[in-house]
Design a protein around this motif. Structure first.
Motif, PDB file in Angstrom:
ATOM      1  N   GLY A  11     -13.297   9.368   4.227  1.00  0.00           N
ATOM      2  CA  GLY A  11     -13.925   8.359   5.074  1.00  0.00           C
ATOM      3  C   GLY A  11     -12.946   7.718   6.043  1.00  0.00           C
ATOM      4  N   ALA A  12     -11.659   7.955   5.847  1.00  0.00           N
ATOM      5  CA  ALA A  12     -10.659   7.390   6.757  1.00  0.00           C
ATOM      6  C   ALA A  12     -10.797   8.050   8.123  1.00  0.00           C
ATOM      7  N   GLN A 154      -7.679   1.886   0.516  1.00  0.00           N
ATOM      8  CA  GLN A 154      -9.020   2.216   0.053  1.00  0.00           C
ATOM      9  C   GLN A 154      -9.323   3.712   0.157  1.00  0.00           C
ATOM     10  N   PHE A 155      -8.494   4.456   0.893  1.00  0.00           N
ATOM     11  CA  PHE A 155      -8.722   5.892   1.059  1.00  0.00           C
ATOM     12  C   PHE A 155      -7.648   6.735   0.372  1.00  0.00           C
ATOM     13  N   GLY A 156      -6.596   6.097  -0.134  1.00  0.00           N
ATOM     14  CA  GLY A 156      -5.509   6.843  -0.751  1.00  0.00           C
ATOM     15  C   GLY A 156      -4.708   7.656   0.252  1.00  0.00           C
ATOM     16  N   SER A 171      -8.949  -2.189  11.849  1.00  0.00           N
ATOM     17  CA  SER A 171      -8.164  -3.264  11.226  1.00  0.00           C
ATOM     18  C   SER A 171      -8.692  -3.694   9.867  1.00  0.00           C
ATOM     19  N   TRP A 172      -9.972  -3.452   9.606  1.00  0.00           N
ATOM     20  CA  TRP A 172     -10.522  -3.877   8.321  1.00  0.00           C
ATOM     21  C   TRP A 172     -10.113  -2.948   7.178  1.00  0.00           C
ATOM     22  N   TYR A 173      -9.495  -1.803   7.480  1.00  0.00           N
ATOM     23  CA  TYR A 173      -8.969  -0.956   6.415  1.00  0.00           C
ATOM     24  C   TYR A 173      -7.879  -1.736   5.675  1.00  0.00           C
ATOM     25  N   VAL A 174      -7.975  -1.773   4.365  1.00  0.00           N
ATOM     26  CA  VAL A 174      -6.914  -2.394   3.572  1.00  0.00           C
ATOM     27  C   VAL A 174      -5.710  -1.451   3.619  1.00  0.00           C
ATOM     28  N   HIS A 175      -4.561  -2.007   4.006  1.00  0.00           N
ATOM     29  CA  HIS A 175      -3.362  -1.179   4.164  1.00  0.00           C
ATOM     30  C   HIS A 175      -2.138  -1.953   3.716  1.00  0.00           C
ATOM     31  N   GLU A 176      -1.072  -1.222   3.430  1.00  0.00           N
ATOM     32  CA  GLU A 176       0.178  -1.845   2.982  1.00  0.00           C
ATOM     33  C   GLU A 176       1.362  -0.981   3.407  1.00  0.00           C
ATOM     34  N   VAL A 177       2.543  -1.591   3.397  1.00  0.00           N
ATOM     35  CA  VAL A 177       3.782  -0.879   3.669  1.00  0.00           C
ATOM     36  C   VAL A 177       4.605  -0.896   2.381  1.00  0.00           C
ATOM     37  N   LEU A 178       4.967   0.285   1.899  1.00  0.00           N
ATOM     38  CA  LEU A 178       5.768   0.388   0.675  1.00  0.00           C
ATOM     39  C   LEU A 178       7.196  -0.086   0.944  1.00  0.00           C
ATOM     40  N   PRO A 179       7.917  -0.488  -0.117  1.00  0.00           N
ATOM     41  CA  PRO A 179       9.283  -0.987   0.067  1.00  0.00           C
ATOM     42  C   PRO A 179      10.196   0.020   0.777  1.00  0.00           C
ATOM     43  N   VAL A 180      11.019  -0.519   1.657  1.00  0.00           N
ATOM     44  CA  VAL A 180      12.012   0.267   2.397  1.00  0.00           C
ATOM     45  C   VAL A 180      13.288   0.325   1.570  1.00  0.00           C
ATOM     46  N   ILE A 181      13.932   1.470   1.572  1.00  0.00           N
ATOM     47  CA  ILE A 181      15.206   1.637   0.867  1.00  0.00           C
ATOM     48  C   ILE A 181      16.251   2.049   1.905  1.00  0.00           C
TER      49      ILE A 181
END
Length: 198
Positions: A11-12, A154-156, A171-181
């Motif tokens: 669905g993404a 929400q879409f993996g 913009s309504w897609y729930v999203h995140e940024v994983l930790p930077v190393i």
């Protein structure tokens, strides 16, 4: 530059840009580096409903740097990068009337552009944005860091942060940024984020 309209079985739906020209990247990255003294980790728009910060990283809106939208449109290299990608998407892609990507036409006059850098351990928790479309463009060499992937929760979907690429998504897609190393006290994962508001 290449742009592709991606529609996943999950669905993404988003626009993925690759091969953003090196000269455009160079000047946009230079603008982010020059803006670093103005950046802060205290972005009030990056707080959850309880007021807790969801973001670890430094940011500044272009509206802090340029006195008005006209100056931003004329002089900002980051603004020029966003406009180049949007123009390419409008020229090369067709969208169905019910596609959320039809809002790309509103990005032509956007003024909501955020410049960001991350250090080791910085991340951004899962959230939707308060806009219609969000664009995220990566300016940093991938050899400088690991992690920092964009997750469309929400879409993996997992989007790797590769220099010279970008994504525009609802913009309504729930999203995140994983930790930077990366190495300690080193600013990396330079990004430009743009928001298309109604």
């Amino acid at each position: 530059m290449k742009v592709e309209h991606i529609k996943k079985p999950t669905g993404a739906e988003y626009i993925y840009a690759t091969e953003i020209p090196e000269d455009i990247l160079f000047y946009a990255r230079r603008e982010v580096a020059r803006a670093m003294p103005l950046m802060s980790g205290n972005n009030p728009s990056a707080r959850d409903d309880a007021g807790v910060s969801m973001r670890r990283g430094k940011t500044v809106f272009l509206s802090t740097i340029y006195q008005d939208l006209v100056h931003q449109q004329l002089f900002s290299d980051s603004h020029h990068l966003v406009q180049a990608v949007v123009a390419k998407a409008i020229d090369d892609l067709d969208f169905m009337p019910d596609s959320p990507m039809m809002q790309i036409y509103a990005l032509q006059g956007t003024g909501g552009i955020l410049l960001s850098t991350y250090q080791s351990g910085d991340c951004y928790g899962a959230h939707p944005d308060r806009a219609m479309l969000t664009g995220l463009f990566w300016l940093s060499d991938n050899s400088e860091f690991s992690g920092g992937e964009l997750i469309l929760s929400q879409f993996g979907e997992r989007i790797e942060p590769k220099m010279g690429t970008g994504i525009i998504f609802p913009s309504w897609y729930v999203h995140e940024v994983l930790p930077v190393i990366t190495r300690p006290n080193f600013d990396t994962r330079f990004t430009i984020t743009c928001f298309c508001h109604p």
